[in-house]
Design an enzyme around this catalytic site. Structure first.
Site, PDB file in Angstrom:
ATOM      1  N   GLY A 187      23.177  40.400  47.117  1.00  0.00           N
ATOM      2  CA  GLY A 187      24.033  41.356  47.801  1.00  0.00           C
ATOM      3  C   GLY A 187      25.078  40.752  48.705  1.00  0.00           C
ATOM      4  O   GLY A 187      25.161  39.557  48.888  1.00  0.00           O
ATOM      5  N   SER A 188      25.931  41.572  49.257  1.00  0.00           N
ATOM      6  CA  SER A 188      26.933  41.182  50.234  1.00  0.00           C
ATOM      7  C   SER A 188      28.013  42.247  50.286  1.00  0.00           C
ATOM      8  O   SER A 188      27.744  43.382  50.631  1.00  0.00           O
ATOM      9  CB  SER A 188      27.526  39.809  49.954  1.00  0.00           C
ATOM     10  OG  SER A 188      28.254  39.377  51.080  1.00  0.00           O
ATOM     11  N   ARG A 189      29.256  41.879  49.878  1.00  0.00           N
ATOM     12  CA  ARG A 189      30.366  42.807  50.066  1.00  0.00           C
ATOM     13  C   ARG A 189      31.478  42.497  49.066  1.00  0.00           C
ATOM     14  O   ARG A 189      31.689  41.348  48.685  1.00  0.00           O
ATOM     15  CB  ARG A 189      30.869  42.661  51.491  1.00  0.00           C
ATOM     16  CG  ARG A 189      32.147  43.397  51.830  1.00  0.00           C
ATOM     17  CD  ARG A 189      32.415  43.258  53.304  1.00  0.00           C
ATOM     18  NE  ARG A 189      33.795  43.505  53.654  1.00  0.00           N
ATOM     19  CZ  ARG A 189      34.250  43.588  54.888  1.00  0.00           C
ATOM     20  NH1 ARG A 189      33.419  43.414  55.893  1.00  0.00           N
ATOM     21  NH2 ARG A 189      35.519  43.815  55.129  1.00  0.00           N
TER      22      ARG A 189
END
Length: 218
Positions: A187-189
């Site tokens: 995950g992240s952005r």
């Protein structure tokens, strides 16, 4: 639902490690039967969590030459006018999507066209919601030009947990909307930059479905 190729080595390594841990506990602590069961249950739960990071769900994807679709699953955390300094050197509308560890981690091309620009930037691993994560973190920048000559930029951004960005595009490639372009492990952005006259179709805190949710109309 399938499992993504980026997870094969991690899932195999995790399974082997958990098997060794459970074997060692049973071998060296044979009298602690109750503890064996707790460790086994914890191992199964942990392995399931690892596996779900790499799931690739079957979806009816969105394709339309004038629509920008979400490049990932997650939640819309930013919609604002900004100055994009790496490629456009001017104002654009930014839409940022935060990917939690529970989201699908595949990244999709938000629009069809030709990859005009691609660059990988090594960097820091600030939390994804940090104001400087878009410029200081490990990230990639991809610009796709549509057949109408409109350019859309998007960035994969690593976070405090996600430290493995993968991409499958390069400059000059012709890509199709809603096809896989990369993967951010754990995950992240992802930030998307569209022209100021694009009509935004999402609101803050909306949940996005990668390759399906329409972010904007060009």
């Amino acid at each position: 639902m399938n499992l993504h190729k980026e997870g094969y080595a991690i899932m195999a390594g995790t399974a082997l490690l958990l098997l060794l841990i459970n074997w060692a506990i049973r071998y060296f602590l044979p009298e602690m039967v109750g503890f064996h069961g707790l460790v086994l249950i914890a191992s199964i739960v942990f392995f399931i969590l690892i596996v779900q990071f790499f799931r690739v769900p079957k979806r009816v994807v969105t394709t339309h030459e004038s629509r920008v679709v979400a490049p990932c699953d997650g939640k819309v955390v930013v919609i604002e006018e900004v100055v994009e300094n790496e490629y456009f050197k001017g104002p654009r509308r930014q839409i940022s999507i935060f990917m939690s560890p529970l989201n699908v981690h595949v990244n999709w091309n938000p629009i069809s066209g030709v990859v005009q620009y691609f660059k990988y930037h090594p960097g820091l691993y600030l939390v994804a919601w940090h104001p400087k994560s878009s410029t200081d973190n490990e990230r990639t920048t991809t610009v796709i030009r549509t057949s109408q000559g409109v350019e859309v930029l998007f960035r994969q951004i690593a976070g405090a947990v996600a430290r493995r960005i993968r991409w499958y595009v390069k400059e000059g490639d012709t890509v199709q909307q809603s096809t896989q372009m990369g993967f951010i492990k754990f995950g992240s952005r992802v930030d998307v930059f569209v022209p100021l006259d694009a009509k935004i179709k999402v609101n803050l805190n909306d949940k996005t479905v990668g390759s399906v949710t329409v972010l904007a109309e060009l």
